[in-house]
Design a protein around this motif. Structure first.
Motif, PDB file in Angstrom:
ATOM      1  N   GLU A   9      89.354  66.522 -91.187  1.00 31.13           N
ATOM      2  CA  GLU A   9      89.190  66.569 -92.643  1.00 31.13           C
ATOM      3  C   GLU A   9      90.522  66.263 -93.327  1.00 31.13           C
ATOM      4  OE1 GLU A   9      86.689  67.052 -95.014  1.00 31.13           O
ATOM      5  OE2 GLU A   9      85.491  66.541 -93.241  1.00 31.13           O
ATOM      6  N   THR A  10      90.478  65.565 -94.438  1.00 33.62           N
ATOM      7  CA  THR A  10      91.704  65.222 -95.150  1.00 33.62           C
ATOM      8  C   THR A  10      92.238  66.416 -95.925  1.00 33.62           C
ATOM      9  OG1 THR A  10      90.497  64.428 -97.072  1.00 33.62           O
ATOM     10  CG2 THR A  10      91.041  62.805 -95.385  1.00 33.62           C
ATOM     11  N   VAL A  11      93.527  66.342 -96.233  1.00 31.97           N
ATOM     12  CA  VAL A  11      94.214  67.359 -97.033  1.00 31.97           C
ATOM     13  C   VAL A  11      94.681  66.639 -98.299  1.00 31.97           C
ATOM     14  CG1 VAL A  11      96.232  68.855 -97.117  1.00 31.97           C
ATOM     15  CG2 VAL A  11      94.934  68.642 -94.996  1.00 31.97           C
ATOM     16  N   PRO A  12      94.407  67.195 -99.478  1.00 34.19           N
ATOM     17  CA  PRO A  12      94.759  66.505-100.717  1.00 34.19           C
ATOM     18  C   PRO A  12      96.212  66.018-100.783  1.00 34.19           C
ATOM     19  CG  PRO A  12      93.392  68.389-101.213  1.00 34.19           C
ATOM     20  CD  PRO A  12      93.710  68.464 -99.737  1.00 34.19           C
ATOM     21  N   ALA A  13      97.142  66.763-100.237  1.00 34.84           N
ATOM     22  CA  ALA A  13      98.554  66.366-100.310  1.00 34.84           C
ATOM     23  C   ALA A  13      98.846  65.102 -99.498  1.00 34.84           C
ATOM     24  CB  ALA A  13      99.437  67.500 -99.814  1.00 34.84           C
ATOM     25  N   TYR A  14      98.022  64.813 -98.496  1.00 35.89           N
ATOM     26  CA  TYR A  14      98.266  63.653 -97.623  1.00 35.89           C
ATOM     27  C   TYR A  14      97.123  62.655 -97.646  1.00 35.89           C
ATOM     28  CZ  TYR A  14     101.873  66.696 -95.835  1.00 35.89           C
ATOM     29  OH  TYR A  14     102.955  67.517 -95.731  1.00 35.89           O
ATOM     30  N   ARG A  15      96.217  62.801 -98.574  1.00 36.50           N
ATOM     31  CA  ARG A  15      95.035  61.959 -98.635  1.00 36.50           C
ATOM     32  C   ARG A  15      95.385  60.492 -98.592  1.00 36.50           C
ATOM     33  NH1 ARG A  15      89.757  62.852-102.324  1.00 36.50           N
ATOM     34  NH2 ARG A  15      88.511  61.432-101.106  1.00 36.50           N
ATOM     35  N   PRO A  16      94.765  59.686 -97.793  1.00 40.59           N
ATOM     36  CA  PRO A  16      93.524  59.899 -97.062  1.00 40.59           C
ATOM     37  C   PRO A  16      93.719  60.481 -95.663  1.00 40.59           C
ATOM     38  CG  PRO A  16      94.147  57.636 -96.804  1.00 40.59           C
ATOM     39  CD  PRO A  16      95.199  58.294 -97.690  1.00 40.59           C
ATOM     40  N   PHE A  17      94.879  61.024 -95.380  1.00 38.77           N
ATOM     41  CA  PHE A  17      95.173  61.566 -94.060  1.00 38.77           C
ATOM     42  C   PHE A  17      95.048  63.087 -94.066  1.00 38.77           C
ATOM     43  CE2 PHE A  17      97.645  57.722 -94.805  1.00 38.77           C
ATOM     44  CZ  PHE A  17      97.087  56.901 -93.834  1.00 38.77           C
ATOM     45  N   CYS A  18      95.132  63.682 -92.864  1.00 32.14           N
ATOM     46  CA  CYS A  18      95.015  65.131 -92.750  1.00 32.14           C
ATOM     47  C   CYS A  18      96.377  65.812 -92.679  1.00 32.14           C
ATOM     48  CB  CYS A  18      94.210  65.492 -91.497  1.00 32.14           C
ATOM     49  SG  CYS A  18      95.047  65.048 -89.961  1.00 32.14           S
ATOM     50  N   SER A  19      97.417  65.040 -92.378  1.00 38.20           N
ATOM     51  CA  SER A  19      98.741  65.633 -92.210  1.00 38.20           C
ATOM     52  C   SER A  19      99.822  64.565 -92.373  1.00 38.20           C
ATOM     53  CB  SER A  19      98.859  66.241 -90.808  1.00 38.20           C
ATOM     54  OG  SER A  19      98.798  65.206 -89.828  1.00 38.20           O
ATOM     55  N   LYS A  20     101.055  65.022 -92.472  1.00 37.02           N
ATOM     56  CA  LYS A  20     102.189  64.103 -92.547  1.00 37.02           C
ATOM     57  C   LYS A  20     102.281  63.295 -91.262  1.00 37.02           C
ATOM     58  CE  LYS A  20     107.145  63.871 -93.505  1.00 37.02           C
ATOM     59  NZ  LYS A  20     107.070  62.449 -93.578  1.00 37.02           N
ATOM     60  N   ARG A  21     101.967  63.931 -90.134  1.00 39.51           N
ATOM     61  CA  ARG A  21     102.026  63.241 -88.845  1.00 39.51           C
ATOM     62  C   ARG A  21     101.112  62.010 -88.842  1.00 39.51           C
ATOM     63  NH1 ARG A  21      98.888  62.893 -84.442  1.00 39.51           N
ATOM     64  NH2 ARG A  21      99.898  62.471 -82.460  1.00 39.51           N
ATOM     65  N   CYS A  22      99.864  62.178 -89.273  1.00 38.98           N
ATOM     66  CA  CYS A  22      98.934  61.050 -89.296  1.00 38.98           C
ATOM     67  C   CYS A  22      99.364  59.991 -90.310  1.00 38.98           C
ATOM     68  CB  CYS A  22      97.510  61.525 -89.560  1.00 38.98           C
ATOM     69  SG  CYS A  22      96.748  62.281 -88.104  1.00 38.98           S
ATOM     70  N   ALA A  23      99.887  60.426 -91.454  1.00 36.98           N
ATOM     71  CA  ALA A  23     100.391  59.474 -92.445  1.00 36.98           C
ATOM     72  C   ALA A  23     101.555  58.676 -91.860  1.00 36.98           C
ATOM     73  CB  ALA A  23     100.828  60.203 -93.707  1.00 36.98           C
ATOM     74  N   ASP A  24     102.438  59.352 -91.132  1.00 34.69           N
ATOM     75  CA  ASP A  24     103.577  58.665 -90.514  1.00 34.69           C
ATOM     76  C   ASP A  24     103.124  57.712 -89.404  1.00 34.69           C
ATOM     77  OD1 ASP A  24     105.323  59.934 -92.212  1.00 34.69           O
ATOM     78  OD2 ASP A  24     105.988  61.417 -90.733  1.00 34.69           O
ATOM     79  N   LEU A  25     102.115  58.103 -88.641  1.00 33.35           N
ATOM     80  CA  LEU A  25     101.590  57.207 -87.600  1.00 33.35           C
ATOM     81  C   LEU A  25     101.024  55.934 -88.221  1.00 33.35           C
ATOM     82  CD1 LEU A  25      99.797  59.735 -85.224  1.00 33.35           C
ATOM     83  CD2 LEU A  25     101.847  58.393 -84.722  1.00 33.35           C
ATOM     84  N   ASP A  26     100.314  56.086 -89.335  1.00 32.63           N
ATOM     85  CA  ASP A  26      99.765  54.930 -90.028  1.00 32.63           C
ATOM     86  C   ASP A  26     100.884  54.031 -90.555  1.00 32.63           C
ATOM     87  OD1 ASP A  26      97.251  53.661 -91.222  1.00 32.63           O
ATOM     88  OD2 ASP A  26      98.546  53.899 -92.987  1.00 32.63           O
ATOM     89  N   LEU A  27     101.909  54.627 -91.145  1.00 35.58           N
ATOM     90  CA  LEU A  27     103.041  53.859 -91.642  1.00 35.58           C
ATOM     91  C   LEU A  27     103.720  53.106 -90.506  1.00 35.58           C
ATOM     92  CD1 LEU A  27     104.986  53.018 -93.882  1.00 35.58           C
ATOM     93  CD2 LEU A  27     106.255  55.138 -93.444  1.00 35.58           C
ATOM     94  N   ALA A  28     103.875  53.751 -89.365  1.00 38.95           N
ATOM     95  CA  ALA A  28     104.504  53.101 -88.210  1.00 38.95           C
ATOM     96  C   ALA A  28     103.697  51.886 -87.757  1.00 38.95           C
ATOM     97  CB  ALA A  28     104.654  54.091 -87.059  1.00 38.95           C
ATOM     98  N   LYS A  29     102.379  51.982 -87.828  1.00 39.26           N
ATOM     99  CA  LYS A  29     101.542  50.836 -87.451  1.00 39.26           C
ATOM    100  C   LYS A  29     101.776  49.657 -88.397  1.00 39.26           C
ATOM    101  CE  LYS A  29      97.826  53.258 -85.088  1.00 39.26           C
ATOM    102  NZ  LYS A  29      96.390  53.532 -85.043  1.00 39.26           N
ATOM    103  N   TRP A  30     101.938  49.950 -89.685  1.00 40.33           N
ATOM    104  CA  TRP A  30     102.227  48.873 -90.641  1.00 40.33           C
ATOM    105  C   TRP A  30     103.603  48.273 -90.362  1.00 40.33           C
ATOM    106  CZ3 TRP A  30      99.035  46.299 -93.536  1.00 40.33           C
ATOM    107  CH2 TRP A  30      97.852  46.892 -93.964  1.00 40.33           C
ATOM    108  N   LEU A  31     104.579  49.129 -90.118  1.00 35.97           N
ATOM    109  CA  LEU A  31     105.946  48.656 -89.943  1.00 35.97           C
ATOM    110  C   LEU A  31     106.146  47.862 -88.655  1.00 35.97           C
ATOM    111  CD1 LEU A  31     107.910  51.746 -91.263  1.00 35.97           C
ATOM    112  CD2 LEU A  31     107.479  49.583 -92.442  1.00 35.97           C
ATOM    113  N   ASN A  32     105.424  48.211 -87.588  1.00 44.50           N
ATOM    114  CA  ASN A  32     105.617  47.474 -86.339  1.00 44.50           C
ATOM    115  C   ASN A  32     104.688  46.276 -86.207  1.00 44.50           C
ATOM    116  OD1 ASN A  32     103.143  48.243 -85.202  1.00 44.50           O
ATOM    117  ND2 ASN A  32     104.025  49.893 -84.007  1.00 44.50           N
TER     118      ASN A  32
END
Length: 60
Positions: A9-32
């Motif tokens: 489930e998502t968390v409003p602070a990190y939406r559309p992600f559930c945590s900072k970790r998942c948001a960072d993983l997504d960002l890493a995919k864009w960057l690499n």
């Protein structure tokens, strides 16, 4: 809505992600370059290849 990385489930602070970790993983995919928009033009592909070579040379 569920997190696009882990499905939790998502968390409003990190939406559309559930945590900072998942948001960072997504960002890493864009960057690499794991996420990319396909190009239909050979000129665009060549320009991107040239730019990548230039960036690689600048890093070394």
């Amino acid at each position: 809505m569920s997190c696009p990385i882990c499905g939790s489930e998502t968390v409003p602070a990190y939406r559309p992600f559930c945590s900072k970790r998942c948001a960072d993983l997504d960002l890493a995919k864009w960057l690499n370059g794991s996420y990319a928009i396909p190009s239909s033009s050979e000129e665009e592909d060549e320009a991107l290849d040239d730019e990548a070579e230039t960036q690689a040379k600048l890093r070394h």
